[in-house]
Motif scaffolding. Sequence first.
Motif, PDB file in Angstrom:
ATOM      1  N   VAL A 151     -52.980  39.992 -36.417  1.00  0.00           N
ATOM      2  CA  VAL A 151     -52.381  40.453 -35.243  1.00  0.00           C
ATOM      3  C   VAL A 151     -52.797  42.038 -34.938  1.00  0.00           C
ATOM      4  CG1 VAL A 151     -50.339  41.424 -36.416  1.00  0.00           C
ATOM      5  CG2 VAL A 151     -50.153  40.931 -34.207  1.00  0.00           C
ATOM      6  N   VAL A 152     -53.255  42.550 -35.967  1.00  0.00           N
ATOM      7  CA  VAL A 152     -53.768  43.849 -35.930  1.00  0.00           C
ATOM      8  C   VAL A 152     -55.137  43.864 -34.928  1.00  0.00           C
ATOM      9  CG1 VAL A 152     -54.525  45.843 -37.260  1.00  0.00           C
ATOM     10  CG2 VAL A 152     -52.281  44.930 -37.677  1.00  0.00           C
ATOM     11  N   ARG A 153     -55.791  42.698 -35.437  1.00  0.00           N
ATOM     12  CA  ARG A 153     -57.260  42.909 -34.764  1.00  0.00           C
ATOM     13  C   ARG A 153     -57.263  42.254 -33.244  1.00  0.00           C
ATOM     14  NH1 ARG A 153     -62.296  39.122 -37.072  1.00  0.00           N
ATOM     15  NH2 ARG A 153     -62.785  38.179 -34.865  1.00  0.00           N
ATOM     16  N   TYR A 218     -45.012  33.057 -25.821  1.00  0.00           N
ATOM     17  CA  TYR A 218     -45.965  32.885 -24.888  1.00  0.00           C
ATOM     18  C   TYR A 218     -47.268  33.722 -24.640  1.00  0.00           C
ATOM     19  CZ  TYR A 218     -42.041  29.439 -23.962  1.00  0.00           C
ATOM     20  OH  TYR A 218     -41.384  28.426 -24.135  1.00  0.00           O
ATOM     21  N   ALA A 219     -46.968  35.153 -24.865  1.00  0.00           N
ATOM     22  CA  ALA A 219     -48.149  35.925 -24.858  1.00  0.00           C
ATOM     23  C   ALA A 219     -49.153  35.588 -25.696  1.00  0.00           C
ATOM     24  CB  ALA A 219     -47.389  37.416 -24.852  1.00  0.00           C
ATOM     25  N   ALA A 220     -48.810  35.269 -26.951  1.00  0.00           N
ATOM     26  CA  ALA A 220     -49.749  34.821 -28.011  1.00  0.00           C
ATOM     27  C   ALA A 220     -50.309  33.584 -27.741  1.00  0.00           C
ATOM     28  CB  ALA A 220     -48.951  34.716 -29.351  1.00  0.00           C
ATOM     29  N   ARG A 221     -49.871  32.635 -26.836  1.00  0.00           N
ATOM     30  CA  ARG A 221     -50.224  31.400 -26.385  1.00  0.00           C
ATOM     31  C   ARG A 221     -51.634  31.948 -25.707  1.00  0.00           C
ATOM     32  NH1 ARG A 221     -48.606  26.268 -26.749  1.00  0.00           N
ATOM     33  NH2 ARG A 221     -49.445  25.708 -24.906  1.00  0.00           N
ATOM     34  N   ASP A 222     -51.643  32.921 -24.906  1.00  0.00           N
ATOM     35  CA  ASP A 222     -52.433  33.241 -23.757  1.00  0.00           C
ATOM     36  C   ASP A 222     -53.704  33.676 -24.780  1.00  0.00           C
ATOM     37  OD1 ASP A 222     -50.934  32.723 -21.755  1.00  0.00           O
ATOM     38  OD2 ASP A 222     -50.323  34.694 -21.516  1.00  0.00           O
ATOM     39  N   ALA A 226     -58.514  33.925 -29.292  1.00  0.00           N
ATOM     40  CA  ALA A 226     -58.582  35.232 -30.054  1.00  0.00           C
ATOM     41  C   ALA A 226     -57.947  34.961 -31.477  1.00  0.00           C
ATOM     42  CB  ALA A 226     -58.222  36.175 -29.178  1.00  0.00           C
ATOM     43  N   TYR A 227     -56.910  34.568 -31.326  1.00  0.00           N
ATOM     44  CA  TYR A 227     -56.138  34.347 -32.692  1.00  0.00           C
ATOM     45  C   TYR A 227     -56.788  33.445 -33.546  1.00  0.00           C
ATOM     46  CZ  TYR A 227     -51.966  37.266 -32.326  1.00  0.00           C
ATOM     47  OH  TYR A 227     -51.081  38.231 -32.124  1.00  0.00           O
ATOM     48  N   ARG A 228     -57.377  32.329 -33.186  1.00  0.00           N
ATOM     49  CA  ARG A 228     -58.313  31.345 -33.824  1.00  0.00           C
ATOM     50  C   ARG A 228     -59.326  31.870 -34.411  1.00  0.00           C
ATOM     51  NH1 ARG A 228     -62.113  28.721 -31.982  1.00  0.00           N
ATOM     52  NH2 ARG A 228     -61.565  28.890 -29.818  1.00  0.00           N
ATOM     53  N   GLU A 229     -60.020  32.791 -33.704  1.00  0.00           N
ATOM     54  CA  GLU A 229     -61.280  33.411 -34.098  1.00  0.00           C
ATOM     55  C   GLU A 229     -60.998  34.373 -35.288  1.00  0.00           C
ATOM     56  OE1 GLU A 229     -63.503  35.266 -30.743  1.00  0.00           O
ATOM     57  OE2 GLU A 229     -63.491  33.192 -29.976  1.00  0.00           O
ATOM     58  N   ALA A 230     -59.797  35.078 -35.323  1.00  0.00           N
ATOM     59  CA  ALA A 230     -59.252  35.992 -36.139  1.00  0.00           C
ATOM     60  C   ALA A 230     -59.197  35.416 -37.521  1.00  0.00           C
ATOM     61  CB  ALA A 230     -58.213  36.774 -35.542  1.00  0.00           C
ATOM     62  N   TYR A 231     -58.465  34.160 -37.193  1.00  0.00           N
ATOM     63  CA  TYR A 231     -58.198  33.326 -38.518  1.00  0.00           C
ATOM     64  C   TYR A 231     -59.347  32.863 -39.000  1.00  0.00           C
ATOM     65  CZ  TYR A 231     -53.115  33.105 -38.605  1.00  0.00           C
ATOM     66  OH  TYR A 231     -51.858  33.302 -38.758  1.00  0.00           O
TER      67      TYR A 231
END
Length: 298
Positions: A151-153, A218-222, A226-231
């Motif tokens: 999340v921080v990234r 819902y904001a995180a879904r957008d 980016a989250y997938r790449e961070a994971y």
Amino acid sequence: MSTDDAQNEQPTWDLDPKFDFIDAHRLPFLDDKVSLKKIDTECSGPFEGKAHGKAFTQAANDEIRDLQYRMFTEGKQSLLVVLQAPDAAGKDGLIRKVLGQMNPQGCRTYPFKVPSSEERSHDFLWRIHKAAPAAGKVSVFNRSHYEDVLVVRVEDLVPKSVWKERYQIINDFEKLLAHRGTRILKFYLHISPHEQLERFKKRLDDPTKHWKLNAGDYAARDKWDAYREAYEDAMEKCHSKIAPWHVIPADKKWYRDASVAAIVRETLRDMDPQLPPLDADLDEIRGLYERELSEMNE
Ligand code: ADP
């Protein structure tokens, strides 16, 4: 056989199927790039269906409790389970149905939320280290130090120069825990965007789940990519034999529970905790008991 008999007949499922859950779901120890897109979010493993998977989980939970009790009495080794996942992937359900089934005397769950101002005034591992399991104990992290590179990234909460140093710091920290005798298991609950939206709908339709509604989901879904790449980056940089990542197909709740239970059970079996040896004179204690008994019967 009558139709009634056929309906009443209990299935005889194999509750310890010869299926290597660790091999199936632990990331490989290769230098390859991690690609979550290539990993299925749905799987049935060795199970005939939901009822079989649930029966397996129940049997695995019983054995986990027994092994955890041994580890608690042994008082030497410890276990850390790290859970990370997108919203609605089922961390809470997994804790309720598997990890929370352990004896609370020796197991505790720690949810990590947005850091408080006190937590923020320390290094990012300060609050985490305090929750690491003591000898004999199990800690379950509901979110973890990985938020500090996720999340921080994605939300740009600290400069890149700060978060990019954290992968190595995390590896060193996990090495320190392992050095003390802590086994570390890290799970990413892998859910598809489609299944996540289905679960959001169920939350909308069920008033008992309204407390879970949050526009931020819902904001995180957008920012899914980016989250997938961070994971993927976190898994690639912080995957080691002492602290491996497992990607759990989580679209089916019962398979999520069964596969995590299988991996935790297998790990505890491998740790092989032992009841402590007798630290007293058995004949003397037996003599004391028999004296009490005869006094009571006089
Ligand atoms: P959960 O989604 O785990 O059930 P919440 O809905 O309370 O619980 O969400 C906790 C929030 O805290 C998440 O959005 C998560 O990203 C955030 N969070 C956790 N750790 C950190 C951190 N180190 N920095 C910023 N946000 C964090």
